[in-house]
Motif scaffolding. Structure first.
Motif, short mmCIF file in Angstrom:
data_model
loop_
_atom_site.label_atom_id
_atom_site.label_comp_id
_atom_site.label_asym_id
_atom_site.label_seq_id
_atom_site.Cartn_x
_atom_site.Cartn_y
_atom_site.Cartn_z
N PRO A 162 0.78 -1.25 0.00
CA PRO A 162 0.00 0.00 0.00
C PRO A 162 0.81 1.30 0.00
CG PRO A 162 -0.12 -1.10 2.13
CD PRO A 162 0.50 -2.07 1.19
N ILE A 163 1.98 1.30 0.64
CA ILE A 163 2.75 2.54 0.70
C ILE A 163 3.26 2.93 -0.69
CG2 ILE A 163 4.85 3.64 1.59
CD1 ILE A 163 4.50 2.02 4.15
N VAL A 164 3.85 1.98 -1.40
CA VAL A 164 4.37 2.24 -2.74
C VAL A 164 3.21 2.46 -3.71
CG1 VAL A 164 5.78 1.38 -4.65
CG2 VAL A 164 6.45 0.89 -2.28
N ALA A 165 2.14 1.73 -3.53
CA ALA A 165 0.98 1.86 -4.41
C ALA A 165 0.37 3.26 -4.33
CB ALA A 165 -0.07 0.81 -4.06
N SER A 166 0.44 3.85 -3.15
CA SER A 166 -0.18 5.17 -2.95
C SER A 166 0.82 6.32 -3.10
CB SER A 166 -0.82 5.24 -1.56
OG SER A 166 0.17 5.11 -0.55
N ALA A 167 2.02 6.05 -3.62
CA ALA A 167 3.06 7.08 -3.72
C ALA A 167 2.58 8.34 -4.48
CB ALA A 167 4.31 6.52 -4.37
N PRO A 168 1.96 8.22 -5.65
CA PRO A 168 1.50 9.43 -6.36
C PRO A 168 0.48 10.23 -5.55
CG PRO A 168 1.55 7.54 -7.85
CD PRO A 168 1.73 7.00 -6.46
N LYS A 169 -0.43 9.51 -4.91
CA LYS A 169 -1.46 10.16 -4.09
C LYS A 169 -0.82 10.86 -2.88
CE LYS A 169 -5.77 9.16 -1.61
NZ LYS A 169 -6.72 8.08 -1.21
N SER A 170 0.15 10.18 -2.26
CA SER A 170 0.83 10.75 -1.10
C SER A 170 1.63 11.99 -1.47
CB SER A 170 1.77 9.71 -0.46
OG SER A 170 1.04 8.59 -0.01
N ALA A 171 2.19 11.98 -2.69
CA ALA A 171 2.94 13.15 -3.16
C ALA A 171 2.02 14.36 -3.30
CB ALA A 171 3.62 12.84 -4.48
N LYS A 172 0.83 14.14 -3.83
CA LYS A 172 -0.12 15.23 -4.02
C LYS A 172 -0.65 15.78 -2.70
CE LYS A 172 -1.72 13.84 -8.63
NZ LYS A 172 -2.86 13.35 -9.43
N SER A 173 -0.82 14.89 -1.72
CA SER A 173 -1.36 15.32 -0.42
C SER A 173 -0.27 15.75 0.55
CB SER A 173 -2.17 14.18 0.21
OG SER A 173 -1.32 13.07 0.53
N HIS A 174 1.00 15.61 0.13
CA HIS A 174 2.15 15.98 0.97
C HIS A 174 2.17 15.20 2.29
CE1 HIS A 174 2.75 19.23 -1.88
NE2 HIS A 174 1.53 19.67 -1.64
N LYS A 175 1.81 13.95 2.21
CA LYS A 175 1.79 13.12 3.41
C LYS A 175 3.19 12.88 3.94
CE LYS A 175 0.35 8.60 5.18
NZ LYS A 175 -0.37 7.32 4.90
N ILE A 176 3.35 13.02 5.25
CA ILE A 176 4.64 12.75 5.90
C ILE A 176 4.57 11.37 6.54
CG2 ILE A 176 6.30 13.50 7.63
CD1 ILE A 176 6.00 15.46 5.35
#
Length: 231
Positions: A162-176
């Motif tokens: 899930p972490i790698v799968a959500s990388a693009p989404k996390s980049a957009k949301s600036h998730k730390i």
């Protein structure tokens, strides 16, 4: 800034000067420059090209700052034409903690100059190359995950990472992410290393680099107890 062994931490933590848009209330500490209008200076000095050359002044300057004029004869010539102009810059050295807090309260994050900002690129590169956080083969602590068209997140989702799968989404949301997340990422890395050959040799070659970089980041996050993020 969270990592205890980051080579740039002390430099980034040292605020050298700050710019304020409105100097009211800081008149006693804000800096002023003696400035001569460009057209006035040109009329006074005569041979403009020679003046620029002997004083090593940038040709693109929109005014003449007296602090940049090196030759004594030019200083004497232009000083009577100079006007005192507020620059908005405040030197932080020597100010009380209370005064520093007042200045920082009204300054934007892009208006702060730290010790790190004052380094030359060669000096930055040298520090980065030796830093334990320089996970990208000595090139620093920022590197590419891949383009938006990368299929790695799609492959990661297929193998329940899930972490790698959500990388693009996390980049957009600036998730730390946290060091605990980094431990989970290391588990995903092992899964992806086994999965990529099954997807095809082309994917092994294409995504070996990003996988290795994520592993390096995760290991540093755990060791330094610092956060990390995709961007």
């Amino acid at each position: 800034m969270e990592a205890k062994n980051a080579s740039c931490k002390d430099l980034r933590s040292t605020i050298i000067r700050v710019h304020v848009d409105k100097p009211k209330g800081f008149e006693d500490i804000v800096q002023y420059e003696d400035i001569v209008d460009l057209e006035v200076a040109k009329k006074k000095v005569g041979d403009w090209e020679d003046f620029i050359k002997r004083n090593r002044i940038n040709k693109e300057s929109d005014a003449i700052y007296m602090s940049k004029v090196k030759k004594e004869e030019d200083i004497k010539l232009l000083k009577p034409c100079a006007k005192k102009v507020c620059t908005g810059w405040i030197e932080m050295e020597g100010l009380s903690d209370e005064r520093k807090a007042e200045v920082l309260k009204v300054a934007g994050k892009d208006d702060i100059i730290t010790g790190w900002d004052q380094l030359e690129f060669d000096e930055m590169n040298e520090l980065c190359s030796k830093c334990p956080l320089s996970w990208d083969k000595g090139r620093g602590c920022i590197g590419a995950f891949g383009p938006d068209t990368s299929k790695l997140p799609e492959i990661a989702e297929k193998y329940d990472c899930p972490i790698v799968a959500s990388a693009p989404k996390s980049a957009k949301s600036h998730k730390i992410f946290t060091p605990e997340d980094a431990e989970n990422l290391l588990k995903e890395i092992e899964i992806l290393r086994d999965a990529l050959p099954k997807e095809g040799k082309v994917y092994v070659n294409r995504y070996k680099g990003p996988v290795e970089r994520m592993e390096a980041v995760a290991k540093i996050s755990v060791a330094e107890e610092c956060g990390w993020y995709f961007f």
